[in-house]
Motif scaffolding. Structure first.
Motif, mmCIF file in Angstrom:
data_model
loop_
_atom_site.group_PDB
_atom_site.id
_atom_site.type_symbol
_atom_site.label_atom_id
_atom_site.label_comp_id
_atom_site.label_asym_id
_atom_site.label_seq_id
_atom_site.Cartn_x
_atom_site.Cartn_y
_atom_site.Cartn_z
ATOM 1 N N ARG A 41 0.838 -1.208 0.000
ATOM 2 C CA ARG A 41 0.000 0.000 0.000
ATOM 3 C C ARG A 41 0.870 1.253 0.000
ATOM 4 N NH1 ARG A 41 -2.152 0.580 5.134
ATOM 5 N NH2 ARG A 41 -2.936 -1.518 4.853
ATOM 6 N N LEU A 42 1.896 1.271 0.841
ATOM 7 C CA LEU A 42 2.789 2.432 0.915
ATOM 8 C C LEU A 42 3.496 2.658 -0.421
ATOM 9 C CD1 LEU A 42 4.325 1.875 4.460
ATOM 10 C CD2 LEU A 42 2.594 3.544 3.792
ATOM 11 N N LYS A 43 3.883 1.560 -1.079
ATOM 12 C CA LYS A 43 4.551 1.666 -2.379
ATOM 13 C C LYS A 43 3.604 2.233 -3.436
ATOM 14 C CE LYS A 43 8.385 -0.674 -4.026
ATOM 15 N NZ LYS A 43 9.378 0.106 -3.768
ATOM 16 N N MET A 44 2.340 1.801 -3.400
ATOM 17 C CA MET A 44 1.353 2.275 -4.373
ATOM 18 C C MET A 44 1.064 3.771 -4.210
ATOM 19 S SD MET A 44 -1.429 -0.772 -4.283
ATOM 20 C CE MET A 44 -1.075 -2.424 -4.855
ATOM 21 N N LEU A 45 1.131 4.271 -2.979
ATOM 22 C CA LEU A 45 0.812 5.678 -2.709
ATOM 23 C C LEU A 45 2.028 6.593 -2.786
ATOM 24 C CD1 LEU A 45 -1.751 5.210 0.192
ATOM 25 C CD2 LEU A 45 -2.219 5.808 -2.176
ATOM 26 N N GLU A 46 3.187 6.047 -3.123
ATOM 27 C CA GLU A 46 4.415 6.844 -3.208
ATOM 28 C C GLU A 46 4.306 8.054 -4.145
ATOM 29 O OE1 GLU A 46 8.069 4.685 -4.270
ATOM 30 O OE2 GLU A 46 8.420 4.626 -2.115
ATOM 31 N N PRO A 47 3.674 7.933 -5.325
ATOM 32 C CA PRO A 47 3.567 9.104 -6.213
ATOM 33 C C PRO A 47 2.891 10.303 -5.551
ATOM 34 C CG PRO A 47 2.989 7.129 -7.410
ATOM 35 C CD PRO A 47 3.157 6.726 -5.983
ATOM 36 N N PHE A 48 1.922 10.044 -4.661
ATOM 37 C CA PHE A 48 1.238 11.149 -3.979
ATOM 38 C C PHE A 48 2.135 11.786 -2.925
ATOM 39 C CE2 PHE A 48 -2.394 8.451 -5.324
ATOM 40 C CZ PHE A 48 -2.958 9.361 -6.197
ATOM 41 N N ARG A 49 2.962 10.970 -2.253
ATOM 42 C CA ARG A 49 3.854 11.514 -1.239
ATOM 43 C C ARG A 49 4.884 12.451 -1.853
ATOM 44 N NH1 ARG A 49 5.892 6.861 0.837
ATOM 45 N NH2 ARG A 49 3.933 5.794 0.661
ATOM 46 N N ALA A 51 4.478 14.089 -4.870
ATOM 47 C CA ALA A 51 3.800 15.223 -5.509
ATOM 48 C C ALA A 51 3.098 16.120 -4.497
ATOM 49 C CB ALA A 51 2.783 14.716 -6.525
ATOM 50 N N GLY A 52 2.767 15.576 -3.321
ATOM 51 C CA GLY A 52 2.003 16.330 -2.332
ATOM 52 C C GLY A 52 0.600 15.767 -2.242
ATOM 53 N N GLU A 53 0.130 15.574 -1.013
ATOM 54 C CA GLU A 53 -1.181 14.947 -0.793
ATOM 55 C C GLU A 53 -2.346 15.790 -1.329
ATOM 56 O OE1 GLU A 53 -2.098 11.954 0.346
ATOM 57 O OE2 GLU A 53 -0.037 11.300 0.605
ATOM 58 N N GLU A 54 -2.162 17.121 -1.422
ATOM 59 C CA GLU A 54 -3.264 17.964 -1.914
ATOM 60 C C GLU A 54 -3.575 17.681 -3.383
ATOM 61 O OE1 GLU A 54 0.591 20.020 -2.494
ATOM 62 O OE2 GLU A 54 -0.402 19.226 -0.723
ATOM 63 N N ARG A 78 2.239 1.531 -8.939
ATOM 64 C CA ARG A 78 2.950 2.783 -8.655
ATOM 65 C C ARG A 78 3.353 3.484 -9.949
ATOM 66 N NH1 ARG A 78 8.927 2.375 -7.739
ATOM 67 N NH2 ARG A 78 9.556 4.152 -6.485
ATOM 68 N N THR A 79 3.878 2.720 -10.904
ATOM 69 C CA THR A 79 4.273 3.285 -12.190
ATOM 70 C C THR A 79 3.057 3.815 -12.955
ATOM 71 O OG1 THR A 79 6.174 1.799 -12.337
ATOM 72 C CG2 THR A 79 5.416 2.778 -14.377
ATOM 73 N N ALA A 80 1.967 3.037 -12.960
ATOM 74 C CA ALA A 80 0.763 3.446 -13.688
ATOM 75 C C ALA A 80 0.180 4.733 -13.099
ATOM 76 C CB ALA A 80 -0.274 2.327 -13.654
ATOM 77 N N ILE A 81 0.147 4.834 -11.764
ATOM 78 C CA ILE A 81 -0.405 6.032 -11.115
ATOM 79 C C ILE A 81 0.463 7.252 -11.407
ATOM 80 C CG2 ILE A 81 -0.807 7.123 -8.871
ATOM 81 C CD1 ILE A 81 -1.790 4.394 -7.863
ATOM 82 N N ALA A 82 1.781 7.098 -11.280
ATOM 83 C CA ALA A 82 2.689 8.227 -11.519
ATOM 84 C C ALA A 82 2.593 8.710 -12.965
ATOM 85 C CB ALA A 82 4.124 7.830 -11.186
ATOM 86 N N ARG A 83 2.576 7.778 -13.909
ATOM 87 C CA ARG A 83 2.447 8.155 -15.321
ATOM 88 C C ARG A 83 1.120 8.855 -15.580
ATOM 89 N NH1 ARG A 83 4.138 2.937 -18.926
ATOM 90 N NH2 ARG A 83 6.385 3.182 -18.815
ATOM 91 N N GLU A 93 7.345 19.833 -14.085
ATOM 92 C CA GLU A 93 8.036 19.839 -12.784
ATOM 93 C C GLU A 93 7.759 18.551 -12.018
ATOM 94 O OE1 GLU A 93 7.370 23.281 -10.365
ATOM 95 O OE2 GLU A 93 7.734 24.645 -12.046
ATOM 96 N N LEU A 94 6.523 18.073 -12.086
ATOM 97 C CA LEU A 94 6.158 16.822 -11.433
ATOM 98 C C LEU A 94 6.924 15.667 -12.056
ATOM 99 C CD1 LEU A 94 4.319 15.371 -9.393
ATOM 100 C CD2 LEU A 94 2.610 15.195 -11.199
ATOM 101 N N ARG A 95 7.024 15.673 -13.366
ATOM 102 C CA ARG A 95 7.769 14.630 -14.077
ATOM 103 C C ARG A 95 9.229 14.621 -13.635
ATOM 104 N NH1 ARG A 95 10.932 13.552 -18.339
ATOM 105 N NH2 ARG A 95 10.380 11.771 -19.634
#
Length: 132
Positions: A41-49, A51-54, A78-83, A93-95
């Motif tokens: 779960r933590l790995k899947m949510l890494e893109p939000f951490r 980029a910022g939770e907002e 994680r890759t699919a969410i970040a992309r 900038e996020l990229r």
């Protein structure tokens, strides 16, 4: 606007759909908060951490993942969410932030396990030779 992306790790394939919303993230029709084990779960949510939770409050993400084990599925998700976030927001900038943190957030890990061959118990190991 709806964005479709995918991510891969070993034999796991994740397909993500990103759309405007209230911050819901669902993995295989299940809220991400219910995903077990916690490490995945933590790995899947890494893109939000990163980029910022907002950022999460403005999008809904639906991910379908199949194949592999829980760790490979977590990396593919994680890759699919970040992309999906980068493509949906069009934010350079996020990229760059994702690339600086970990390249596998945006680029699939192409490594695969080597297939087992005859003459041994594994891909490279051979059976021991006996002389008596």
């Amino acid at each position: 606007m709806v964005t479709n992306t995918s991510g891969k790790k070993k034999t796991a394939v994740a397909r993500a759909t990103v759309r405007e919303g209230e911050g819901r993230v669902r993995i295989n029709s299940q809220p991400v908060e219910l995903v077990e084990p916690e490490q995945a779960r933590l790995k899947m949510l890494e893109p939000f951490r990163i980029a910022g939770e907002e950022l999460r409050d403005g999008v809904d993400i639906e991910v379908n993942v199949e194949g592999g084990g829980f760790s490979g599925q977590a990396d593919a998700t994680r890759t699919a969410i970040a992309r999906g976030l980068v493509q949906h927001l069009g934010d350079a900038e996020l990229r760059d932030a994702y690339m600086n943190f970990d390249r596998t957030l945006l680029v699939n890990d192409v490594r695969q396990s080597e297939p087992k061959k005859w003459g041994g118990p594994g891909a490279r190991a051979r059976y021991q030779k006996s002389y008596r």
